[in-house]
Design an enzyme around this catalytic site. Sequence first.
Site, PDB file in Angstrom:
ATOM      1  N   ILE A  81       0.661  -1.155   0.260  1.00  0.00           N
ATOM      2  CA  ILE A  81      -0.010  -0.011   0.059  1.00  0.00           C
ATOM      3  C   ILE A  81       0.720   1.201  -0.095  1.00  0.00           C
ATOM      4  O   ILE A  81       1.818   1.464   0.808  1.00  0.00           O
ATOM      5  CB  ILE A  81      -1.117   0.149   1.335  1.00  0.00           C
ATOM      6  N   GLU A  82       0.603   2.215  -0.910  1.00  0.00           N
ATOM      7  CA  GLU A  82       1.235   3.579  -0.886  1.00  0.00           C
ATOM      8  C   GLU A  82       0.959   4.187   0.133  1.00  0.00           C
ATOM      9  O   GLU A  82      -0.278   4.389   0.783  1.00  0.00           O
ATOM     10  CB  GLU A  82       1.032   4.131  -2.071  1.00  0.00           C
ATOM     11  N   SER A  83       2.064   4.815   1.115  1.00  0.00           N
ATOM     12  CA  SER A  83       1.751   5.312   2.473  1.00  0.00           C
ATOM     13  C   SER A  83       1.003   6.466   2.475  1.00  0.00           C
ATOM     14  O   SER A  83       0.173   6.671   3.666  1.00  0.00           O
ATOM     15  CB  SER A  83       3.117   5.481   3.043  1.00  0.00           C
ATOM     16  N   LYS A  84       1.084   7.400   1.456  1.00  0.00           N
ATOM     17  CA  LYS A  84       0.348   8.481   1.718  1.00  0.00           C
ATOM     18  C   LYS A  84      -1.064   8.170   1.536  1.00  0.00           C
ATOM     19  O   LYS A  84      -2.246   8.984   2.315  1.00  0.00           O
ATOM     20  CB  LYS A  84       0.771   9.726   0.627  1.00  0.00           C
ATOM     21  N   CYS A 179      12.317   8.184  -1.261  1.00  0.00           N
ATOM     22  CA  CYS A 179      11.260   7.646  -1.691  1.00  0.00           C
ATOM     23  C   CYS A 179      11.266   7.828  -3.147  1.00  0.00           C
ATOM     24  O   CYS A 179      11.695   8.961  -3.878  1.00  0.00           O
ATOM     25  CB  CYS A 179      10.290   8.703  -1.357  1.00  0.00           C
ATOM     26  N   ASP A 186      14.171   8.618   3.613  1.00  0.00           N
ATOM     27  CA  ASP A 186      13.541   7.610   4.514  1.00  0.00           C
ATOM     28  C   ASP A 186      14.657   7.145   5.390  1.00  0.00           C
ATOM     29  O   ASP A 186      15.961   6.461   4.681  1.00  0.00           O
ATOM     30  CB  ASP A 186      13.079   6.468   3.550  1.00  0.00           C
ATOM     31  N   GLU A 219       9.968  -1.462   1.550  1.00  0.00           N
ATOM     32  CA  GLU A 219       9.723  -3.083   1.530  1.00  0.00           C
ATOM     33  C   GLU A 219      10.700  -3.619   0.098  1.00  0.00           C
ATOM     34  O   GLU A 219      11.349  -4.640   0.566  1.00  0.00           O
ATOM     35  CB  GLU A 219       8.300  -3.293   1.095  1.00  0.00           C
ATOM     36  N   ARG A 247       6.658   8.796   9.015  1.00  0.00           N
ATOM     37  CA  ARG A 247       6.432  10.041   8.425  1.00  0.00           C
ATOM     38  C   ARG A 247       4.775  10.090   8.398  1.00  0.00           C
ATOM     39  O   ARG A 247       4.094   9.209   7.946  1.00  0.00           O
ATOM     40  CB  ARG A 247       7.072  10.034   7.137  1.00  0.00           C
ATOM     41  N   GLY A 248       4.139  11.265   8.413  1.00  0.00           N
ATOM     42  CA  GLY A 248       2.830  11.526   8.533  1.00  0.00           C
ATOM     43  C   GLY A 248       2.109  10.415   9.418  1.00  0.00           C
ATOM     44  O   GLY A 248       0.788  10.032   8.981  1.00  0.00           O
TER      45      GLY A 248
END
Length: 271
Positions: A81-84, A179, A186, A219, A247-248
Amino acid sequence: MATPYDSSLGKDTRYPDHYDPALLFPIARAAGRAELGIGEALPFAGVDIWNAYELSWLDLRGKPVVALGEFRVPAHSPNLIESKSFKLYLNGYNRERFADVEQVRARLARDLAVATGSAVDVALAPLSGVAAIARLEGETLDTLAIDIDAHGPPDSALLRSGGEVVEESLVSDLLKSNCPVTGQPDWASVQLRYAGPRIDRAGLLRYLVSFRDHAGFHEQCVERIFCDVLRQCAPTRLEVYARYTRRGGLDINPWRGTAGADVGNPRLARQ
């Protein structure tokens, strides 16, 4: 097929004010693994442990509830899953009403299973359950007095082993990558546990530092490290565990090993 560049990463985004599972943006693992020569038969067992620190919803009376979320995505899932997008999705819970914590947990597990293509373990805990700051177990590589002239790209030729057969755990806080979409740094601590011919520590540290300008998702970086060490150093047992700075309100912590294990979720100083 959607790519990371189609996601919300690096774009101005309006935060949602309602629940919407369509916000979750899956990314197929296959493309990144193909670069490492990995096909459908994975050379490792593994899990990606996500921690969410900004998770809240309303009870049936409209009173906010806050919790810490732990999400364990198996490495064999077709998608990450893309983190944002995950952050935006979680933010959508802020105005949703639920009868109890279990209803929230079940909703999260259902949506994440759809997005990743695999069952995802979800645990929710009150803030009183926050663990004390810990450290990854092992001997640090970071005090080695060595010169490092090259900081990328990742160079597996730096890895070598030989001689005495050992079983040990090695740790470094110097792992950094970027990223692949936004270029944001990161930062991570990484633990390498293995049994086999002794790995040259100076070479291993130089190899980890060679990720400093590398563009890759968390990952993918851990899988590259695992595959390179397995190929170059021929251990009989290997585990690679990276704990990334949040982050976030989210941190992602991938673990890959030659066999399954009960992977802990320690909270480190930068998390």
